[in-house]
Write a protein that holds these residues in place. Sequence first.
Motif, mmCIF file in Angstrom:
data_model
loop_
_atom_site.group_PDB
_atom_site.id
_atom_site.type_symbol
_atom_site.label_atom_id
_atom_site.label_comp_id
_atom_site.label_asym_id
_atom_site.label_seq_id
_atom_site.Cartn_x
_atom_site.Cartn_y
_atom_site.Cartn_z
ATOM 1 N N GLY A 65 23.870 -17.392 1.875
ATOM 2 C CA GLY A 65 22.451 -17.514 2.219
ATOM 3 C C GLY A 65 21.573 -16.489 1.511
ATOM 4 N N PHE A 66 22.198 -15.637 0.702
ATOM 5 C CA PHE A 66 21.450 -14.518 0.119
ATOM 6 C C PHE A 66 21.530 -14.509 -1.404
ATOM 7 N N MET A 67 21.596 -15.705 -2.016
ATOM 8 C CA MET A 67 21.532 -15.723 -3.487
ATOM 9 C C MET A 67 20.490 -16.729 -3.964
ATOM 10 N N PRO A 68 19.202 -16.340 -3.839
ATOM 11 C CA PRO A 68 18.122 -17.257 -4.198
ATOM 12 C C PRO A 68 17.979 -17.420 -5.711
ATOM 13 N N ILE A 69 17.178 -18.388 -6.066
ATOM 14 C CA ILE A 69 16.871 -18.668 -7.461
ATOM 15 C C ILE A 69 15.357 -18.584 -7.603
ATOM 16 N N VAL A 70 14.871 -17.822 -8.574
ATOM 17 C CA VAL A 70 13.436 -17.821 -8.839
ATOM 18 C C VAL A 70 13.240 -18.121 -10.318
ATOM 19 N N VAL A 71 12.377 -19.074 -10.599
ATOM 20 C CA VAL A 71 12.078 -19.431 -11.985
ATOM 21 C C VAL A 71 10.595 -19.211 -12.219
ATOM 22 N N GLU A 72 10.298 -18.384 -13.235
ATOM 23 C CA GLU A 72 8.901 -18.158 -13.585
ATOM 24 C C GLU A 72 8.617 -18.990 -14.818
ATOM 25 N N VAL A 73 7.649 -19.891 -14.709
ATOM 26 C CA VAL A 73 7.370 -20.793 -15.820
ATOM 27 C C VAL A 73 6.060 -20.388 -16.480
ATOM 28 N N LEU A 74 6.122 -20.128 -17.793
ATOM 29 C CA LEU A 74 4.972 -19.595 -18.520
ATOM 30 C C LEU A 74 4.492 -20.602 -19.560
ATOM 31 N N PRO A 75 3.201 -20.515 -19.930
ATOM 32 C CA PRO A 75 2.739 -21.287 -21.085
ATOM 33 C C PRO A 75 3.498 -20.814 -22.323
ATOM 34 N N LEU B 154 11.023 -19.493 -18.083
ATOM 35 C CA LEU B 154 11.079 -20.701 -18.914
ATOM 36 C C LEU B 154 9.672 -21.072 -19.374
ATOM 37 N N PRO B 155 9.565 -21.791 -20.495
ATOM 38 C CA PRO B 155 8.255 -22.257 -20.943
ATOM 39 C C PRO B 155 7.961 -23.653 -20.390
ATOM 40 N N ILE B 156 6.680 -24.022 -20.380
ATOM 41 C CA ILE B 156 6.345 -25.395 -19.999
ATOM 42 C C ILE B 156 6.550 -26.329 -21.190
ATOM 43 N N ASN B 157 6.587 -27.614 -20.907
ATOM 44 C CA ASN B 157 6.605 -28.669 -21.937
ATOM 45 C C ASN B 157 7.750 -28.583 -22.932
ATOM 46 N N LYS B 158 8.851 -27.967 -22.552
ATOM 47 C CA LYS B 158 10.031 -27.960 -23.423
ATOM 48 C C LYS B 158 11.176 -28.560 -22.628
ATOM 49 N N LYS B 159 12.025 -29.310 -23.304
ATOM 50 C CA LYS B 159 13.185 -29.819 -22.602
ATOM 51 C C LYS B 159 14.225 -28.707 -22.528
ATOM 52 N N VAL B 160 14.471 -28.245 -21.314
ATOM 53 C CA VAL B 160 15.411 -27.146 -21.105
ATOM 54 C C VAL B 160 16.714 -27.720 -20.589
ATOM 55 N N LYS C 148 2.972 -19.711 -25.324
ATOM 56 C CA LYS C 148 2.672 -18.485 -26.041
ATOM 57 C C LYS C 148 3.175 -17.262 -25.264
ATOM 58 N N GLU C 149 2.858 -17.254 -23.982
ATOM 59 C CA GLU C 149 3.294 -16.136 -23.153
ATOM 60 C C GLU C 149 4.815 -16.056 -23.069
ATOM 61 N N TYR C 150 5.422 -17.228 -23.055
ATOM 62 C CA TYR C 150 6.882 -17.261 -23.016
ATOM 63 C C TYR C 150 7.443 -16.571 -24.249
ATOM 64 N N GLN C 151 6.830 -16.859 -25.417
ATOM 65 C CA GLN C 151 7.302 -16.266 -26.661
ATOM 66 C C GLN C 151 7.162 -14.743 -26.617
ATOM 67 N N GLN C 152 6.024 -14.294 -26.073
ATOM 68 C CA GLN C 152 5.804 -12.848 -25.944
ATOM 69 C C GLN C 152 6.875 -12.221 -25.056
ATOM 70 N N TRP C 153 7.112 -12.879 -23.948
ATOM 71 C CA TRP C 153 8.116 -12.365 -23.014
ATOM 72 C C TRP C 153 9.482 -12.263 -23.694
ATOM 73 N N LEU C 154 9.799 -13.320 -24.451
ATOM 74 C CA LEU C 154 11.101 -13.375 -25.109
ATOM 75 C C LEU C 154 11.231 -12.213 -26.102
#
Lengths: 373, 535
Positions: free
Chosen positions: A230-240, A169-175, A242-248
Amino acid sequence: MYKIIITFALLVFSSIATAQSDYNLPLGVTDISQKVYNLHMTIFYVCIAIGLVVFGLMFFAMIKHRKSKGVKAAQFHESTLIEIIWTVIPFFILIALAVPATQTLIEMEDNSNADITIKITGSQWKWHYEYFDHDFGFYSLLSTSPEQIANTKEKGVNYLLEVDKPLVLPINKKVRFLVTADDVIHSWWVPAFAVKQDANPGFINEAWTRINEPGVYRGQCAELCGKDHGFMPIVVEVLPEKEYQQWLDSQLSSVLLAKEKEQQDLNSGMTMEEAMTLGEQVYLSLCAACHMPSGEGIPGAFPALKNSKIALGDVKKHIDIVVNGVEKSAMQAYGQQLSLKKLAAVITYERNAWGNNTGDLVQANDVQQPANK
Amino acid sequence: MSTLVKNNNKKADIDDFDHAHDEKPRGIMRWLLTTNHKDIGTLYLGFSLLMFFVGGAMAMVIRAELFQPGMQIVDPNFFNQMTTVHGLIMVFGAVMPAFVGLANWMVPLMIGAPDMALPRLNNWSFWILPAAFSVLIASLFMPGGGPNFGWTFYAPLSTTYAPDSTALFVFAVHIMGISSILGAINIIVTIMNLRAPGMSYMKMPMFVWTWFITAFLLIVAIPVLAAAVTMILTDKYFATSFFSAAGGGDPVLFQHIFWFFGHPEVYIMILPSFGIISTIIPAFSRKKLFGYSSMVYATASIALLSFVVWAHHMFTTGMPLAAELFFMYSTILIAVPTGVKVFNWVATMWRGAISFEVPMLFAIAFIILFTIGGFSGLMLGITPLDFQYHDTYFVVAHFHYVLVTGAIFSIMAGAYFWLPKWTGYMYDERLAKLHFWLSLISVNILFFPMHFLGLAGMPRRIPDYALQFADFNQLVSLGGFAFGISQLLFVVVVVKCVRGGAKAQEKPWDGAEGFEWELPSPVPYHTFSTPPKVK
């Protein structure tokens, strides 16, 4: 013991509560999570204050008014005035707490005007994330090895809190999150965002967040959802942003690549050996949770594949079950979850492992027909 | 409360006509066929103690598995069966029968009745309980295992995805429910019809009052539970779709129905405690209960409020904002009458002449630790905070504070308080004190760190956990083992007390009040054939 005493002392007297701690709510990385944290601390202090007064009086009585000191009991046992006072005062304290709680809650429930929409689907025992605005998505599974869980290998730092593919997810956006489930109820929870939303099968719930800081945030399923809850975790990587756009962009192009690959797979076949190796991998990561690595299942709960009518019988029927699932049972439809090649491999594996030696080799092409049905 | 007048022909009063009744069958038949409220009370209490250890053994399995990260002792599916059956046994097998046992023993004695109003029904409502729990425990040994969907059995985990043995679970819960309803009817009929002349409602002892209100809660709540399990049964086996969206149902509907039963159930397990504590605190403060009538009104208002707060267990299910606000306000409102109760107890102790025998120690521990459970309850009631706390160890800490250091501590307090009356002997005060202090210390090592685990993010009902939770879990497990072992001391004290010891006087506690203390110790098999008189 020393550590515990310190912890107690810190919790009770701390006005310098740190952002991350092993014994308190996280401050989190959203405005909402920080409001929730402050509300939590306020109410905690109010409780401490009330506790000190009430228990203080009680201990005073226990020390001063004891029979062994020769005191004679007083006779009073009624006072309407006092009863009214200690009914009314708590009432006002509650109102004082309810006001900020109501404000925070109203904010939390305002799902309007989102910049990005993510559909989250829970199933036994993994999460599926779908980027609504871009029409692509992926599954996110626990990546901790079974050996670590079985204590035969040393546990990593993020033991049970790591996945093969995190939500990005990107920062500063309403998700906005649209949360639902395929089978039983799950609950998507990331403490750092103060978001916990039940995923109900057949219904869609809403939640939202706006993250202030880039980073990796971890959470877990919070509603009992069966054996591997107990074995279904959630991981969220939050990017600035610009990087989010690149990833997308990179994701979108790899989706195209995968589609091409799928076409190639249809034309070229696997050897038995290739199919068995890939099939075993897929089987252990997805199927073994219920059908067990030995293929014997759990009698009365999950059917065995070893010597089963389906794995030894008609190939078409077998393919149909794996691709489309079985209604009213825990068997999911894997058609949407796996590539044709992987489906073919895992079916081949199931038909030839554990002494099921049918000799059948299923190819991507064989799977395609029922999948498109 | 009432001042009692000594009955001037007490001898005749205890044991007059119909001596044939004293010839009870010997051996097992005495217990199978008994219609005597004291025998049935003893059966209930003994059964409850047995179930306390069975449920406790399951808790030990849970804590042993959670002692370290990684899977060591059991597999996740069996772990889920342990958490589920531990909860069911402790709620329906340990706490509720213990209260019914105390009611059976004490309500007739406290209101001056010769027995319960419906003695044969009384026998039946006890003896179907062992059957129910045999079925429940047997289900663990079926292929596919026993119930593994949590004691709250949320659909569709308990329908489509449940093990084959679910029908046994449903059947067992139905029988437990019937037992509770019959018991409740009996208690209501007894209290309404068999009070001694002159004992108006507002002169009834607090324990009788709290049980009177609890019995009404049972009659309203248990049929709702029966409806919930029946729908689970038909959804799983007869293709109905009450809780399946695919057939037009709704899984959240299940939670509404379950908690409409479940929340009053919580109060069913704590109101009788309030009664016990309101009996013991005045006795050892040698001072009348402060604010008797406000205690009655507070109990009644807690009972009424308990029917309009159920959805606070479901804040994260996606309720509309208006519902979240309503259930937050109604929930935190319960703090008012509950607070009144705690304040009244403290005011009762204030300027009393307090002594610290074991029943009083448990009662004081109850007030403090139950209040801590109340504080965490208040925090959980605040909706935005509940989004963080919900389904974590913070909740586990909360309900164990109200149920173990609340309900179970009050049962212990009551048991020590009335043991001399039941057996005719004083219990071993030294051993009992040891039991109290060991329990008090270990129970806090067991449950207090769970608050921290929950706040730090550990979900409940998981068989394995991330490494940052390891230290506290180890401590919690150690506390758990210590608490479990300490309870064996209780059995030692009770067995010793039944077998002999210092002779108990008619009224071993000088500050105690009530008809039961006018009777000899041990209480004769038949009492109050002619009712005592109340001034």
